[in-house]
Scaffold this active site. Structure first.
Site, mmCIF file in Angstrom:
data_model
loop_
_atom_site.group_PDB
_atom_site.id
_atom_site.type_symbol
_atom_site.label_atom_id
_atom_site.label_comp_id
_atom_site.label_asym_id
_atom_site.label_seq_id
_atom_site.Cartn_x
_atom_site.Cartn_y
_atom_site.Cartn_z
ATOM 1 N N GLU A 181 31.463 27.107 40.257
ATOM 2 C CA GLU A 181 31.367 28.579 40.194
ATOM 3 C C GLU A 181 32.553 29.127 39.398
ATOM 4 O O GLU A 181 32.450 30.133 38.710
ATOM 5 C CB GLU A 181 31.380 29.124 41.632
ATOM 6 C CG GLU A 181 31.279 30.625 41.714
ATOM 7 C CD GLU A 181 31.426 31.149 43.142
ATOM 8 O OE1 GLU A 181 30.748 30.673 44.055
ATOM 9 O OE2 GLU A 181 32.249 32.075 43.311
ATOM 10 N N SER A 218 35.305 29.867 46.728
ATOM 11 C CA SER A 218 34.312 28.790 46.604
ATOM 12 C C SER A 218 34.387 28.193 45.207
ATOM 13 O O SER A 218 34.256 28.918 44.223
ATOM 14 C CB SER A 218 32.900 29.336 46.810
ATOM 15 O OG SER A 218 32.818 29.971 48.051
ATOM 16 N N ARG A 270 25.365 34.535 41.781
ATOM 17 C CA ARG A 270 26.654 34.264 41.097
ATOM 18 C C ARG A 270 26.460 34.147 39.586
ATOM 19 O O ARG A 270 27.058 33.279 38.938
ATOM 20 C CB ARG A 270 27.325 32.990 41.625
ATOM 21 C CG ARG A 270 27.655 32.996 43.083
ATOM 22 C CD ARG A 270 28.726 34.038 43.438
ATOM 23 N NE ARG A 270 29.092 33.933 44.838
ATOM 24 C CZ ARG A 270 28.463 34.571 45.827
ATOM 25 N NH1 ARG A 270 27.468 35.401 45.556
ATOM 26 N NH2 ARG A 270 28.848 34.418 47.072
HETATM 27 C C1 LIG Z 1 40.147 33.519 48.475
HETATM 28 C C2 LIG Z 1 39.011 33.859 47.521
HETATM 29 C C3 LIG Z 1 37.794 34.282 48.049
HETATM 30 C C4 LIG Z 1 36.739 34.620 47.188
HETATM 31 N N1 LIG Z 1 35.551 35.058 47.748
HETATM 32 C C5 LIG Z 1 34.523 35.407 46.935
HETATM 33 C C6 LIG Z 1 33.283 35.886 47.517
HETATM 34 O O1 LIG Z 1 33.149 36.023 48.730
HETATM 35 N N2 LIG Z 1 32.287 36.204 46.668
HETATM 36 C C7 LIG Z 1 32.411 36.101 45.313
HETATM 37 O O2 LIG Z 1 31.441 36.423 44.606
HETATM 38 N N3 LIG Z 1 33.562 35.666 44.750
HETATM 39 C C8 LIG Z 1 34.622 35.315 45.521
HETATM 40 N N4 LIG Z 1 35.781 34.847 44.966
HETATM 41 C C9 LIG Z 1 35.871 34.693 43.502
HETATM 42 C C10 LIG Z 1 36.520 35.902 42.783
HETATM 43 O O3 LIG Z 1 37.203 36.711 43.683
HETATM 44 C C11 LIG Z 1 35.483 36.753 42.063
HETATM 45 O O4 LIG Z 1 34.739 35.974 41.170
HETATM 46 C C12 LIG Z 1 36.135 37.910 41.299
HETATM 47 O O5 LIG Z 1 35.138 38.793 40.817
HETATM 48 C C13 LIG Z 1 36.979 37.422 40.120
HETATM 49 O O6 LIG Z 1 37.661 38.543 39.595
HETATM 50 P P1 LIG Z 1 38.972 38.413 38.726
HETATM 51 O O7 LIG Z 1 39.276 39.766 38.217
HETATM 52 O O8 LIG Z 1 40.036 37.726 39.506
HETATM 53 O O9 LIG Z 1 38.426 37.456 37.560
HETATM 54 P P2 LIG Z 1 39.265 36.507 36.564
HETATM 55 O O10 LIG Z 1 39.503 35.201 37.265
HETATM 56 O O11 LIG Z 1 40.424 37.210 36.011
HETATM 57 O O12 LIG Z 1 38.169 36.278 35.422
HETATM 58 C C14 LIG Z 1 36.974 35.563 35.676
HETATM 59 C C15 LIG Z 1 36.241 35.386 34.331
HETATM 60 O O13 LIG Z 1 35.863 36.641 33.797
HETATM 61 C C16 LIG Z 1 36.500 36.898 32.530
HETATM 62 N N5 LIG Z 1 36.863 38.313 32.583
HETATM 63 C C17 LIG Z 1 37.825 38.908 33.340
HETATM 64 N N6 LIG Z 1 37.762 40.238 33.229
HETATM 65 C C18 LIG Z 1 36.737 40.522 32.383
HETATM 66 C C19 LIG Z 1 36.172 41.732 31.864
HETATM 67 N N7 LIG Z 1 36.610 42.936 32.240
HETATM 68 N N8 LIG Z 1 35.153 41.633 30.980
HETATM 69 C C20 LIG Z 1 34.676 40.429 30.605
HETATM 70 N N9 LIG Z 1 35.162 39.250 31.063
HETATM 71 C C21 LIG Z 1 36.175 39.297 31.954
HETATM 72 C C22 LIG Z 1 37.655 35.923 32.456
HETATM 73 O O14 LIG Z 1 37.965 35.569 31.131
HETATM 74 C C23 LIG Z 1 37.115 34.737 33.245
HETATM 75 O O15 LIG Z 1 36.276 33.939 32.451
HETATM 76 C C24 LIG Z 1 36.885 34.518 45.800
HETATM 77 C C25 LIG Z 1 38.121 34.100 45.270
HETATM 78 C C26 LIG Z 1 39.182 33.782 46.121
HETATM 79 C C27 LIG Z 1 40.503 33.371 45.547
#
Ligand SMILES: Cc1cc2nc3c(=O)[nH]c(=O)nc-3n(C[C@H](O)[C@H](O)[C@H](O)COP(=O)(O)OP(=O)(O)OC[C@H]3O[C@@H](n4cnc5c(N)ncnc54)[C@H](O)[C@@H]3O)c2cc1C
Length: 337
Positions: A333, A237, A162
């Site tokens: 996380e 998580s 992570r």
């Molecule tokens: C129900 C649920 C289940 C999940 N299961 C998992 C799992 O099994 N495994 C896992 O690893 N994660 C899991 N996650 C966490 C999440 O899905 C991941 O971390 C995902 O990659 C986040 O993507 P996002 O686009 O929503 O990020 P965001 O929440 O939009 O951004 C996360 C961070 O990255 C920054 N950011 C966004 N886009 C960019 C970019 N293009 N360049 C640079 N910085 C950027 C943002 O400013 C923020 O700090 C889960 C979440 C939920 C809600």
């Protein structure tokens, strides 16, 4: 550019936070243009993907930029290899389904993870025995200081559990524009031993699973275990699984004989969910916030009215009680803003 813009629909916790400015970009050129404008005004920037890994604890006194760059391209490079590149704003699960529809293997265990492709390298997303580092070739990033485009290969990304350079020394310095994965076209590497995949396949009578079968099994398991953010706000998580020295684990084992751990050399990874549960948090609700009744690692916006600050304070109480009982410091996380 919008002013005083609500970010409630842009974070899966569904908490309210107002951004002073908000803009949506669809290309690198648009992004550079807006960054030049904001630089002139010296605005702090918040990049938004799917908002599924952030906790907004207060209003954002700067510019929130929704990265909505779209597009997928493919290049067959060998007997059994294809390079697939997706732009940052592509939805992760839709991208996985696209690859499966083409019979490209490697991402099936990562089905149904919320969020966008561009964010996947941030924390090296992982599930069911696979992390993106296993199929990652490179990503294209924009250097926020020089506004030049750079390529980061596997080594440069320094992926860990992570974790990546983008959460460490590269934090706030780059925006990921697109990601390229190296996938298989025929002889797929099937990984079923992790989690409940095997038993889920058995339930459906599948002995020799295809990558599509694995994806479906993962979807079924995830849907039965994890709360849907559209129904109950959450970010998956909330904490990482802590890694502790083997000697420390053995000492804990004498006191808590049921403690679980996954050894790796002189270190042991301990499931954070188990630690939290032992401290009595599973399903516990305080005010608008609760720990999920099936998975204590997930904190939920139980009433839909929680503030980011309430969720943050709830997580601090969990950290404190785990520290007190086990001497282990949990790490969040989720990215706290
Ligand atoms: C129900 C649920 C289940 C999940 N299961 C998992 C799992 O099994 N495994 C896992 O690893 N994660 C899991 N996650 C966490 C999440 O899905 C991941 O971390 C995902 O990659 C986040 O993507 P996002 O686009 O929503 O990020 P965001 O929440 O939009 O951004 C996360 C961070 O990255 C920054 N950011 C966004 N886009 C960019 C970019 N293009 N360049 C640079 N910085 C950027 C943002 O400013 C923020 O700090 C889960 C979440 C939920 C809600």
């Amino acid at each position: 550019m919008h002013e005083n813009f609500s970010l409630k629909p842009y974070n899966t916790f569904g908490v309210e936070a107002i951004a002073k400015y908000f803009a949506e970009v669809h290309s690198t050129e648009e992004l550079i243009e807006i960054l030049k404008q904001s630089d002139a005004q010296r605005l702090p920037i918040l990049f938004l993907g799917g908002g599924s890994n952030i906790l907004l604890t207060k209003n954002f006194d700067g510019l929130a930029i929704l990265l909505n760059l779209q597009g997928i391209s493919e290049e067959i490079i060998g007997e059994n290899e294809v390079l697939v590149t997706a732009k940052a704003g592509e939805n992760w699960h839709k991208f996985v389904l696209f690859c499966l529809s083409k019979n490209y293997g490697g991402l099936e265990n990562l089905s149904l993870i919320p969020g966008n492709v561009g964010t996947s390298p941030m924390q090296n997303i992982g599930a069911y025995g696979i992390e993106i580092k296993d199929v990652f070739l490179s990503c294209k990033v924009l250097n926020l200081e020089t506004l030049e485009v750079e390529i980061f290969d596997l080594e440069k990304c320094r992926f860990g559990y992570r974790d990546s350079i983008f959460k460490q020394e590269g934090k706030g310095k780059y925006v990921i524009l697109e990601v390229t994965f190296k996938l298989s076209t025929k002889n797929h590497f099937i990984k079923t031993e992790y989690g409940a995949i095997q038993s889920e396949l058995e339930k459906s009578g599948i002995e020799n699973p295809s990558i599509q079968d694995i994806s479906q099994a993962v979807i079924n398991i995830r849907q039965s275990k994890l709360p849907d953010p559209k129904v109950r706000g959450n970010a998956g998580s909330f904490f990482k699984n802590p890694t502790i020295p083997l000697v420390e684990f053995e000492k804990l084992k004498q006191k808590f004989e049921n403690i679980q751990g996954y050894p790796n050399g002189k270190l042991v990874k301990v499931p954070a969910g188990w630690l939290i549960e032992q401290c009595g948090w599973k399903g516990k609700k305080i005010g608008n916030v609760a720990s999920h009744k099936l998975q204590s690692l997930v904190i939920i916006n139980a009433t839909g009215n929680a503030t980011g600050k309430e969720i943050y304070d709830f997580s601090t109480m969990i950290i404190d009680s785990v520290k007190e009982k086990f001497g282990i410091e949990l790490e969040r996380e989720v990215n706290t803003i």
